[in-house]
Design a protein around this motif. Sequence first.
Motif, mmCIF file in Angstrom:
data_model
loop_
_atom_site.group_PDB
_atom_site.id
_atom_site.type_symbol
_atom_site.label_atom_id
_atom_site.label_comp_id
_atom_site.label_asym_id
_atom_site.label_seq_id
_atom_site.Cartn_x
_atom_site.Cartn_y
_atom_site.Cartn_z
ATOM 1 N N TYR A 77 0.841 -1.199 0.000
ATOM 2 C CA TYR A 77 0.000 0.000 0.000
ATOM 3 C C TYR A 77 0.879 1.253 0.000
ATOM 4 N N HIS A 78 1.947 1.207 0.803
ATOM 5 C CA HIS A 78 2.842 2.364 0.887
ATOM 6 C C HIS A 78 3.628 2.552 -0.418
ATOM 7 N N SER A 79 4.007 1.438 -1.049
ATOM 8 C CA SER A 79 4.682 1.533 -2.357
ATOM 9 C C SER A 79 3.739 2.161 -3.376
ATOM 10 N N LEU A 80 2.503 1.684 -3.377
ATOM 11 C CA LEU A 80 1.500 2.174 -4.332
ATOM 12 C C LEU A 80 1.311 3.684 -4.183
ATOM 13 N N ARG A 81 1.262 4.139 -2.939
ATOM 14 C CA ARG A 81 1.021 5.563 -2.682
ATOM 15 C C ARG A 81 2.110 6.453 -3.250
ATOM 16 N N VAL A 82 3.356 5.922 -3.280
ATOM 17 C CA VAL A 82 4.441 6.738 -3.834
ATOM 18 C C VAL A 82 4.769 6.332 -5.266
ATOM 19 N N GLY A 83 3.896 5.541 -5.856
ATOM 20 C CA GLY A 83 4.055 5.213 -7.271
ATOM 21 C C GLY A 83 5.098 4.152 -7.570
ATOM 22 N N GLN A 84 5.552 3.426 -6.539
ATOM 23 C CA GLN A 84 6.508 2.338 -6.777
ATOM 24 C C GLN A 84 5.755 1.074 -7.160
ATOM 25 N N VAL A 85 5.469 0.942 -8.444
ATOM 26 C CA VAL A 85 4.760 -0.257 -8.900
ATOM 27 C C VAL A 85 5.651 -1.005 -9.893
ATOM 28 N N SER A 86 5.311 -2.268 -10.094
ATOM 29 C CA SER A 86 6.110 -3.097 -10.991
ATOM 30 C C SER A 86 5.344 -3.254 -12.301
ATOM 31 N N ASP A 87 6.055 -3.703 -13.335
ATOM 32 C CA ASP A 87 5.299 -4.048 -14.543
ATOM 33 C C ASP A 87 5.185 -5.570 -14.628
ATOM 34 N N LEU A 88 4.552 -6.052 -15.674
ATOM 35 C CA LEU A 88 4.279 -7.483 -15.752
ATOM 36 C C LEU A 88 5.532 -8.304 -16.069
ATOM 37 N N ALA A 89 6.666 -7.610 -16.219
ATOM 38 C CA ALA A 89 7.926 -8.320 -16.422
ATOM 39 C C ALA A 89 8.590 -8.659 -15.089
ATOM 40 N N LEU A 90 7.905 -8.331 -13.977
ATOM 41 C CA LEU A 90 8.442 -8.588 -12.634
ATOM 42 C C LEU A 90 8.981 -10.013 -12.522
#
Lengths: 354, 141
Positions: free
Chosen positions: A333-346
Amino acid sequence: MIDGETILLGVETSCDETACALVADGRRVLSNAVATQIDLHARFGGVVPEIASRAHIEAINTVIDKALSDAAVRPEQISAVAVTREPGLIGSLLVGVMAAKTLAWTWRVPLVGVNHVYAHAYAAALDAEPIEYPAAALICSGGHTALYRCGGPLDLELLGTTIDDAAGEAFDKVASILRLGYPGGPVIDRLSRDANPQAVHFPRTLLAGQSLDFSFSGLKTAVLYHVNGVPGTVRRRSPAPAGKTGIENFSEREIADIAASFQQAVVDVLTIKLRRAARKIGARTLVLGGGVAANSALRTSVAALAEKLGCTLRLPPMRFCLDNGAMVAGLAYHSLRVGQVSDLALEARATVRR
Amino acid sequence: METFETHSLTETYALGRELAGRFGAGDCVALVGALGAGKTALVRGVALGLGLRDERMVSSPTFVLAQEYPADVPVYHLDLYRLADAPTELETLGLDEMLSDGVALVEWADRAGAALPRPHWRIDIEITGRRSRRFRLSRVD
């Protein structure tokens, strides 16, 4: 979203547990489904990865369905899918990562890859108040023994780690020496409650100076020597009939005393290192996480330490000490809030080093 | 077969460094010895001898099964302690790939049966005293 809350689904498959949970706004746990393979592995005395990844594959859909239905949440209410991507058994991690990618793609929501050990350091915030930082976090399990300085949920600095065996691994191996079965932690904890932790003085390996690293290999060897004797030497005081060595010569009482004395040595070292770390960083909070944090002697010892230091102690309840999906969804949730998301190549990663 | 004796952890690290000179990319080293024999300690010495800078990177791979250390050639540190079907798992872990570019050191290698590639090195470790250990190095063809 429900009433403005952001809901994440978290998947965890790094080791023995196939787990999935739904968490709102990083802390409110809506569901926490776990399928464990402990019974399966107990038969083999440990983790068997081929079986482990197969069991994850068999359990994952059921566990995800259960998490959704327990929470009474529909997929379209979920804002992101989180997953443990490192570290762990590679075959097991892959199952969770693939499942999470599939869900994120199907639901067209962001995917968030999470570090398993960081998630453990966050578990204390679940269904509880936010953690006050800076915090000194001690994470101990079968595969990890690490001390972190936490400046926030995503701001972790590794202060020390084991240079040989993990604390939980030492519990498992000593239980094997004492023929107590697998997993070693719970049985040693239970036996120790009515035993004498001062019966045998085992070494406390603290390493030089102010080191925050850990070493449990020497302790394991000391237990081995106590039970089997040291090759090439004569026992000074044999607990067994003269000339005999081996676990079968020890009474149940003596075995419980050895277990308790071993546990005390581990707890002493963990507590001393946590104290050093807390002082070094000026911690306001002490945080425990990982399976070994379920150990009752450790919990008692760390509670006393927190009081002495004037720190707040954050001990997650048992269900959040063990591997679970809620800590993954919570941290993400905290990653999401600061825009730290992964792409589908994770990609899943077995080992992360420092 | 060659035999070496060490009398402290420091001497075991030194022996590992010395033996490292014999190992190169493509070599598989089987480590056989009881709990507490010093398998991980010897690996630390070998990895340092192969050019690893940070000795703290070496730890027991019992839980994660395999670790990789950056040395002059990649050093792969494997542990079969928890594997019920080690011969099959060695393939899953990617031993063949590891040997294409690095040295693989395998703890609890006796659990692999005949699955280790031949030829390989084998080091049997015996506890001979509180701090002393005997290492027997042989080549399995």
